[in-house]
Design a protein around this motif. Sequence first.
Motif, PDB file in Angstrom:
ATOM      1  N   HIS A  48       2.924  44.889   0.576  1.00 50.00           N
ATOM      2  CA  HIS A  48       1.543  44.141  -0.001  1.00 50.00           C
ATOM      3  C   HIS A  48       0.948  43.023   1.125  1.00 50.00           C
ATOM      4  O   HIS A  48       0.519  42.121   0.495  1.00 50.00           O
ATOM      5  N   CYS A  49       1.197  43.086   2.325  1.00 47.86           N
ATOM      6  CA  CYS A  49       0.422  42.296   3.192  1.00 47.86           C
ATOM      7  C   CYS A  49      -0.865  42.849   3.296  1.00 47.86           C
ATOM      8  O   CYS A  49      -1.256  44.194   3.436  1.00 47.86           O
ATOM      9  N   HIS A  50      -2.027  42.052   3.138  1.00 49.29           N
ATOM     10  CA  HIS A  50      -3.148  42.218   3.454  1.00 49.29           C
ATOM     11  C   HIS A  50      -3.874  41.575   4.745  1.00 49.29           C
ATOM     12  O   HIS A  50      -5.057  41.515   4.754  1.00 49.29           O
ATOM     13  N   GLY A  51      -3.255  41.215   5.466  1.00 48.52           N
ATOM     14  CA  GLY A  51      -3.442  40.323   6.700  1.00 48.52           C
ATOM     15  C   GLY A  51      -4.558  40.948   7.452  1.00 48.52           C
ATOM     16  O   GLY A  51      -5.733  40.337   7.689  1.00 48.52           O
ATOM     17  N   CYS A  52      -4.462  42.131   7.725  1.00 42.69           N
ATOM     18  CA  CYS A  52      -5.678  42.895   8.836  1.00 42.69           C
ATOM     19  C   CYS A  52      -6.483  43.156   8.010  1.00 42.69           C
ATOM     20  O   CYS A  52      -7.769  42.987   8.143  1.00 42.69           O
ATOM     21  N   GLY A  53      -6.404  43.713   6.650  1.00 42.48           N
ATOM     22  CA  GLY A  53      -7.612  44.032   5.786  1.00 42.48           C
ATOM     23  C   GLY A  53      -8.354  42.705   5.528  1.00 42.48           C
ATOM     24  O   GLY A  53      -9.611  42.909   5.414  1.00 42.48           O
ATOM     25  N   ASN A  54      -7.799  41.670   5.265  1.00 40.34           N
ATOM     26  CA  ASN A  54      -8.374  40.429   4.938  1.00 40.34           C
ATOM     27  C   ASN A  54      -9.359  39.903   6.100  1.00 40.34           C
ATOM     28  O   ASN A  54     -10.409  39.044   6.034  1.00 40.34           O
ATOM     29  N   ARG A  55      -8.966  40.433   7.233  1.00 42.17           N
ATOM     30  CA  ARG A  55      -9.604  39.891   8.626  1.00 42.17           C
ATOM     31  C   ARG A  55     -10.704  40.829   9.071  1.00 42.17           C
ATOM     32  O   ARG A  55     -11.618  40.459   9.779  1.00 42.17           O
ATOM     33  N   CYS A  56     -10.590  42.170   8.690  1.00 42.32           N
ATOM     34  CA  CYS A  56     -11.688  43.015   8.936  1.00 42.32           C
ATOM     35  C   CYS A  56     -12.974  42.900   8.769  1.00 42.32           C
ATOM     36  O   CYS A  56     -13.360  42.647   7.487  1.00 42.32           O
ATOM     37  N   PRO A  57     -13.875  42.595   9.808  1.00 43.63           N
ATOM     38  CA  PRO A  57     -15.219  42.054   9.370  1.00 43.63           C
ATOM     39  C   PRO A  57     -16.133  43.232   8.802  1.00 43.63           C
ATOM     40  O   PRO A  57     -17.065  42.767   8.205  1.00 43.63           O
ATOM     41  N   THR A  62      -8.181  49.889   4.070  1.00 38.99           N
ATOM     42  CA  THR A  62      -7.467  49.921   2.697  1.00 38.99           C
ATOM     43  C   THR A  62      -6.022  50.278   2.710  1.00 38.99           C
ATOM     44  O   THR A  62      -5.695  50.150   4.026  1.00 38.99           O
ATOM     45  N   TYR A  63      -5.162  50.183   1.940  1.00 40.08           N
ATOM     46  CA  TYR A  63      -3.685  50.571   1.912  1.00 40.08           C
ATOM     47  C   TYR A  63      -3.376  51.583   1.064  1.00 40.08           C
ATOM     48  O   TYR A  63      -3.761  51.748   0.022  1.00 40.08           O
ATOM     49  N   VAL A  64      -2.326  52.361   1.658  1.00 37.43           N
ATOM     50  CA  VAL A  64      -1.595  53.269   0.839  1.00 37.43           C
ATOM     51  C   VAL A  64      -0.908  52.561   0.031  1.00 37.43           C
ATOM     52  O   VAL A  64       0.129  51.519   0.421  1.00 37.43           O
ATOM     53  N   GLY A  65      -0.778  52.763  -1.171  1.00 37.32           N
ATOM     54  CA  GLY A  65       0.176  52.143  -2.219  1.00 37.32           C
ATOM     55  C   GLY A  65      -0.684  51.027  -2.771  1.00 37.32           C
ATOM     56  O   GLY A  65       0.262  50.268  -3.602  1.00 37.32           O
ATOM     57  N   GLU A  66      -1.751  50.525  -2.697  1.00 33.24           N
ATOM     58  CA  GLU A  66      -2.291  49.477  -3.192  1.00 33.24           C
ATOM     59  C   GLU A  66      -2.384  49.407  -4.631  1.00 33.24           C
ATOM     60  O   GLU A  66      -3.089  50.324  -5.146  1.00 33.24           O
ATOM     61  N   ASP A  67      -1.829  48.341  -5.270  1.00 37.95           N
ATOM     62  CA  ASP A  67      -1.897  48.536  -6.713  1.00 37.95           C
ATOM     63  C   ASP A  67      -1.921  46.780  -7.513  1.00 37.95           C
ATOM     64  O   ASP A  67      -1.819  46.940  -8.540  1.00 37.95           O
ATOM     65  N   SER A  68      -2.488  46.038  -6.437  1.00 40.39           N
ATOM     66  CA  SER A  68      -2.706  44.793  -6.804  1.00 40.39           C
ATOM     67  C   SER A  68      -4.119  44.458  -7.102  1.00 40.39           C
ATOM     68  O   SER A  68      -4.481  43.367  -7.634  1.00 40.39           O
ATOM     69  N   GLY A  69      -5.028  45.289  -7.057  1.00 35.73           N
ATOM     70  CA  GLY A  69      -6.451  45.096  -7.314  1.00 35.73           C
ATOM     71  C   GLY A  69      -7.323  44.516  -6.161  1.00 35.73           C
ATOM     72  O   GLY A  69      -8.290  44.424  -6.054  1.00 35.73           O
ATOM     73  N   TRP A  70      -6.354  44.224  -5.012  1.00 36.19           N
ATOM     74  CA  TRP A  70      -7.113  43.700  -3.797  1.00 36.19           C
ATOM     75  C   TRP A  70      -8.234  44.751  -3.271  1.00 36.19           C
ATOM     76  O   TRP A  70      -8.153  46.060  -3.354  1.00 36.19           O
ATOM     77  N   LYS A  71      -9.308  44.004  -2.894  1.00 32.75           N
ATOM     78  CA  LYS A  71     -10.319  44.761  -2.392  1.00 32.75           C
ATOM     79  C   LYS A  71     -10.747  44.287  -0.987  1.00 32.75           C
ATOM     80  O   LYS A  71     -10.775  42.915  -0.586  1.00 32.75           O
ATOM     81  N   PRO A  72     -11.289  45.115   0.079  1.00 31.57           N
ATOM     82  CA  PRO A  72     -11.535  44.512   1.316  1.00 31.57           C
ATOM     83  C   PRO A  72     -12.884  43.786   1.194  1.00 31.57           C
ATOM     84  O   PRO A  72     -13.605  43.651   0.372  1.00 31.57           O
TER      85      PRO A  72
END
Length: 94
Positions: A48-57, A62-72
């Motif tokens: 559940h680390c989104h560090g790289c996804g949060n920084r991608c301009p 996206t992430y395999v296993g994403e289940d938290s509702g996070w969106k790029p």
Amino acid sequence: MAQKWYPVIDYVACVECGTCVNFCPHHVYNKTKAPTPVVEHPEMCVDHCHGCGNRCPQGAITYVGEDSGWKPPHGTQRDEQPSCGCGCGCGGTC
């Protein structure tokens, strides 16, 4: 480290800026391929680390296993403290 959690790169959206490769403190990406993001060690990604996804301009991660509702964030400018995104409070150094 995660068993079923790792970044997936949308190479159509990716502009190969190297932000994700240079940011990740967990050695998920192959740095010899930089700036092209190549996920070489998905097992090293922190669950559940989104560090790289949060920084991608471009919002190209996206992430395999994403289940938290996070969106790029899709390129939004963000002023945030350095962090790996995994919630450990390391300041991006873990």
